[in-house]
Design a protein around this motif. Sequence first.
Motif, PDB file in Angstrom:
ATOM      1  N   HIS A 194      -1.658   9.045   3.389  1.00 55.08           N
ATOM      2  CA  HIS A 194      -1.619   7.914   4.322  1.00 55.08           C
ATOM      3  C   HIS A 194      -1.564   6.579   3.594  1.00 55.08           C
ATOM      4  CE1 HIS A 194      -1.963  10.034   8.146  1.00 55.08           C
ATOM      5  NE2 HIS A 194      -2.768  10.881   7.532  1.00 55.08           N
ATOM      6  N   LEU A 195      -2.247   6.473   2.458  1.00 54.11           N
ATOM      7  CA  LEU A 195      -2.164   5.221   1.711  1.00 54.11           C
ATOM      8  C   LEU A 195      -0.766   5.010   1.132  1.00 54.11           C
ATOM      9  CD1 LEU A 195      -5.655   5.126   0.010  1.00 54.11           C
ATOM     10  CD2 LEU A 195      -4.653   3.304   1.408  1.00 54.11           C
ATOM     11  N   ALA A 196      -0.106   6.101   0.755  1.00 58.26           N
ATOM     12  CA  ALA A 196       1.280   5.969   0.285  1.00 58.26           C
ATOM     13  C   ALA A 196       2.153   5.415   1.400  1.00 58.26           C
ATOM     14  CB  ALA A 196       1.800   7.324  -0.187  1.00 58.26           C
ATOM     15  N   SER A 197       1.941   5.880   2.632  1.00 57.81           N
ATOM     16  CA  SER A 197       2.711   5.383   3.765  1.00 57.81           C
ATOM     17  C   SER A 197       2.389   3.916   4.050  1.00 57.81           C
ATOM     18  CB  SER A 197       2.412   6.234   5.003  1.00 57.81           C
ATOM     19  OG  SER A 197       3.094   5.730   6.128  1.00 57.81           O
ATOM     20  N   LEU A 202       3.683  -1.985   3.807  1.00 55.49           N
ATOM     21  CA  LEU A 202       3.055  -3.297   3.686  1.00 55.49           C
ATOM     22  C   LEU A 202       3.158  -3.944   2.310  1.00 55.49           C
ATOM     23  CD1 LEU A 202      -0.242  -2.658   5.725  1.00 55.49           C
ATOM     24  CD2 LEU A 202       1.945  -3.555   6.543  1.00 55.49           C
ATOM     25  N   GLU A 203       3.318  -3.162   1.265  1.00 55.84           N
ATOM     26  CA  GLU A 203       3.379  -3.735  -0.076  1.00 55.84           C
ATOM     27  C   GLU A 203       4.802  -4.207  -0.391  1.00 55.84           C
ATOM     28  OE1 GLU A 203       1.056  -4.261  -2.257  1.00 55.84           O
ATOM     29  OE2 GLU A 203      -0.623  -2.898  -1.827  1.00 55.84           O
ATOM     30  N   SER A 207       5.466   0.805  -5.463  1.00 51.87           N
ATOM     31  CA  SER A 207       5.175   1.470  -6.734  1.00 51.87           C
ATOM     32  C   SER A 207       4.205   0.657  -7.600  1.00 51.87           C
ATOM     33  CB  SER A 207       6.466   1.723  -7.515  1.00 51.87           C
ATOM     34  OG  SER A 207       7.075   0.498  -7.890  1.00 51.87           O
ATOM     35  N   ARG A 208       4.045  -0.626  -7.261  1.00 56.78           N
ATOM     36  CA  ARG A 208       3.113  -1.486  -7.980  1.00 56.78           C
ATOM     37  C   ARG A 208       2.269  -2.260  -6.961  1.00 56.78           C
ATOM     38  NH1 ARG A 208       6.949  -4.151 -12.741  1.00 56.78           N
ATOM     39  NH2 ARG A 208       7.543  -2.169 -13.753  1.00 56.78           N
ATOM     40  N   PRO A 209       1.372  -1.563  -6.293  1.00 59.77           N
ATOM     41  CA  PRO A 209       0.603  -2.199  -5.212  1.00 59.77           C
ATOM     42  C   PRO A 209      -0.281  -3.330  -5.713  1.00 59.77           C
ATOM     43  CG  PRO A 209      -0.308  -0.048  -5.756  1.00 59.77           C
ATOM     44  CD  PRO A 209       0.984  -0.155  -6.494  1.00 59.77           C
TER      45      PRO A 209
END
Length: 229
Positions: A194-197, A202-203, A207-209
């Motif tokens: 879910h955080l990947a989604s 949003l980021e 790949s570089r949050p």
Amino acid sequence: MTFVLVVDDDPAILRTLTINLRARDYEVETAGDGRSALQIVDERMPDVVLLDLGLPDLDGVDVLTRLRGFTEVPVIVVSARSEPDDKVEALDLGADDFITKPFSIEELLARIRVVSRRNAVDEPALVVLAGDLRLDVTESRATRGDQTIHLTPIEWKIVETLARRRGRLVRQAELLHAVWGSGYERQTNYLRVHLASIRRKLEPDPSRPTLFLTEPGIGHRLAASDAAR
């Protein structure tokens, strides 16, 4: 789940309160001294603090004063001190309630419920701003410029949990419990998916949050940013 921090130098009291609170589905962490308590609050903001005044390092009054320097977390003083002056001083310094030892567990639980309800009612709306991204956490609305970004209900629960404690680490088990409930504290793969989604949506560069950060094996945090309340 309500997160209660119990601060007391008596191991028997810490053990008794931990057992009784966990049996009623509270999340509990304990501290045997004032400096440890302040560190825990700085890392993981609790929902309620139960604070003894007779601590081995910092006096409980000093701990209360320092807490009120940076947070309005509800504090219930739990102390053997029974003089009116002690109660007045603690309440004047920002304690929400004062209960004298020895006490009944049921009375303490009732007082925890009261300050928890009061805090929930007073909790302000929260909008997080990060560049051109606007997260209206209260209304579950995300926009970047004029574009609306759709998040699923589960994604919003993750965002809200992190946003309410933005800048602070939320441990994996705590985040899993807050979003999915008891019994899911070890399902770290749920968070990963879910955080990947969330990052894809949003980021600026998933790949570089720079907003939704992970400390591997420990927990997650929403980077401190501008906020409107």
